[in-house]
Design a protein around this motif. Structure first.
Motif, PDB file in Angstrom:
ATOM      1  N   ALA A  75      34.774 -17.022 -42.571  1.00 38.28           N
ATOM      2  CA  ALA A  75      33.480 -17.006 -43.261  1.00 38.28           C
ATOM      3  C   ALA A  75      32.796 -18.368 -43.176  1.00 38.28           C
ATOM      4  O   ALA A  75      31.577 -18.445 -42.969  1.00 38.28           O
ATOM      5  N   GLN A  76      33.561 -19.447 -43.308  1.00 37.30           N
ATOM      6  CA  GLN A  76      32.975 -20.788 -43.251  1.00 37.30           C
ATOM      7  C   GLN A  76      32.326 -21.071 -41.908  1.00 37.30           C
ATOM      8  O   GLN A  76      31.301 -21.750 -41.845  1.00 37.30           O
ATOM      9  N   VAL A  77      32.937 -20.590 -40.831  1.00 37.18           N
ATOM     10  CA  VAL A  77      32.421 -20.886 -39.506  1.00 37.18           C
ATOM     11  C   VAL A  77      31.043 -20.239 -39.298  1.00 37.18           C
ATOM     12  O   VAL A  77      30.184 -20.778 -38.602  1.00 37.18           O
ATOM     13  N   CYS A  78      30.784 -19.103 -39.936  1.00 33.41           N
ATOM     14  CA  CYS A  78      29.495 -18.432 -39.722  1.00 33.41           C
ATOM     15  C   CYS A  78      28.517 -18.598 -40.883  1.00 33.41           C
ATOM     16  O   CYS A  78      27.332 -18.312 -40.736  1.00 33.41           O
ATOM     17  N   TRP A  79      28.976 -19.065 -42.020  1.00 39.84           N
ATOM     18  CA  TRP A  79      28.121 -19.159 -43.209  1.00 39.84           C
ATOM     19  C   TRP A  79      26.827 -19.948 -42.974  1.00 39.84           C
ATOM     20  O   TRP A  79      25.746 -19.503 -43.382  1.00 39.84           O
ATOM     21  N   PRO A  80      26.880 -21.111 -42.305  1.00 36.66           N
ATOM     22  CA  PRO A  80      25.633 -21.861 -42.101  1.00 36.66           C
ATOM     23  C   PRO A  80      24.603 -21.125 -41.235  1.00 36.66           C
ATOM     24  O   PRO A  80      23.427 -21.462 -41.245  1.00 36.66           O
ATOM     25  N   TYR A  81      25.029 -20.115 -40.490  1.00 39.10           N
ATOM     26  CA  TYR A  81      24.153 -19.389 -39.571  1.00 39.10           C
ATOM     27  C   TYR A  81      23.646 -18.072 -40.155  1.00 39.10           C
ATOM     28  O   TYR A  81      22.965 -17.318 -39.484  1.00 39.10           O
ATOM     29  N   ARG A  82      23.956 -17.797 -41.395  1.00 41.35           N
ATOM     30  CA  ARG A  82      23.695 -16.473 -41.979  1.00 41.35           C
ATOM     31  C   ARG A  82      22.222 -16.071 -41.963  1.00 41.35           C
ATOM     32  O   ARG A  82      21.913 -14.897 -42.000  1.00 41.35           O
ATOM     33  N   ASN A  83      21.321 -17.024 -41.860  1.00 34.78           N
ATOM     34  CA  ASN A  83      19.891 -16.687 -41.853  1.00 34.78           C
ATOM     35  C   ASN A  83      19.208 -17.082 -40.535  1.00 34.78           C
ATOM     36  O   ASN A  83      17.991 -17.176 -40.494  1.00 34.78           O
ATOM     37  N   LEU A  84      20.011 -17.290 -39.477  1.00 37.49           N
ATOM     38  CA  LEU A  84      19.433 -17.791 -38.219  1.00 37.49           C
ATOM     39  C   LEU A  84      19.660 -16.850 -37.042  1.00 37.49           C
ATOM     40  O   LEU A  84      19.876 -17.294 -35.931  1.00 37.49           O
ATOM     41  N   LEU A  85      19.613 -15.559 -37.239  1.00 37.44           N
ATOM     42  CA  LEU A  85      19.830 -14.632 -36.133  1.00 37.44           C
ATOM     43  C   LEU A  85      18.786 -14.828 -35.048  1.00 37.44           C
ATOM     44  O   LEU A  85      17.650 -15.172 -35.307  1.00 37.44           O
ATOM     45  N   GLY A  86      19.215 -14.598 -33.828  1.00 42.63           N
ATOM     46  CA  GLY A  86      18.300 -14.683 -32.682  1.00 42.63           C
ATOM     47  C   GLY A  86      18.157 -16.070 -32.110  1.00 42.63           C
ATOM     48  O   GLY A  86      17.302 -16.302 -31.283  1.00 42.63           O
ATOM     49  N   VAL A  87      19.038 -17.017 -32.478  1.00 43.31           N
ATOM     50  CA  VAL A  87      18.905 -18.399 -32.027  1.00 43.31           C
ATOM     51  C   VAL A  87      19.412 -18.581 -30.618  1.00 43.31           C
ATOM     52  O   VAL A  87      18.803 -19.232 -29.796  1.00 43.31           O
ATOM     53  N   VAL A  88      20.557 -18.003 -30.284  1.00 39.65           N
ATOM     54  CA  VAL A  88      21.205 -18.259 -28.990  1.00 39.65           C
ATOM     55  C   VAL A  88      21.308 -16.947 -28.216  1.00 39.65           C
ATOM     56  O   VAL A  88      21.673 -15.922 -28.769  1.00 39.65           O
ATOM     57  N   ARG A  89      21.001 -16.980 -26.941  1.00 33.96           N
ATOM     58  CA  ARG A  89      21.139 -15.798 -26.069  1.00 33.96           C
ATOM     59  C   ARG A  89      21.981 -16.187 -24.872  1.00 33.96           C
ATOM     60  O   ARG A  89      21.873 -17.288 -24.359  1.00 33.96           O
TER      61      ARG A  89
END
Length: 145
Positions: free
Chosen positions: A130-144
């Motif tokens: 959970a910690q590894v993804c928590w900072p990204y929880r509101n940043l979908l669509g950043v990396v392709r």
């Protein structure tokens, strides 16, 4: 949806939906790729995992036998990281590998609850996922890919 993964002999898996923890569990390394495949149809899915390859390995002060065990363990986890990236590429799923240091310090259950609001029981593998993804929880669509 974001899937956070802490690869290892016991892999932590956290699923975030709309910025909140939806589920969190410990699974075998073999189950990790099945979980990614299971959620692949979700629009805007992203996988974020703790990538052991992004941090140097130190075994100073250990004997040769212990250093060998460390090397085998890290090699196994490095292989899991490669498999996660390959599965994400194959499925067209966004994927980011984070260094163990980049994830931040280990949290105990109380600290984790305070950070995330998650009321359920957790172990260290699950909290790391959970910690590894928590900072990204509101940043979908950043990396392709």
């Amino acid at each position: 949806m974001i899937i956070g993964i802490d690869p290892g002999q016991q892999s932590g898996l956290a699923v975030l939906v709309n910025g909140e923890i939806f589920s969190i569990k410990t699974i075998s390394p073999e189950e990790v790729l099945k979980e990614i495949d299971k959620f692949k149809c979700c629009e805007g899915m992203m996988v974020i995992f703790e990538d052991s390859r992004k941090q140097p390995i130190f075994s100073r002060g250990t004997n040769a036998r212990a250093a060998g065990r460390i090397a085998r363990s890290v090699g196994m986890i490095d292989g899991q990281c490669r498999d996660i990236e390959a599965a994400c590429r194959r499925l067209g799923v966004e994927c980011i590998g984070i260094s163990p240091k980049g994830k931040g310090r280990k949290l105990n259950a109380e600290q984790f609850k305070k950070m995330t609001g998650w009321e359920g029981r957790t172990n260290q593998h699950e909290r790391d996922a959970a910690q590894v993804c928590w900072p990204y929880r509101n940043l979908l669509g950043v990396v392709r890919w």
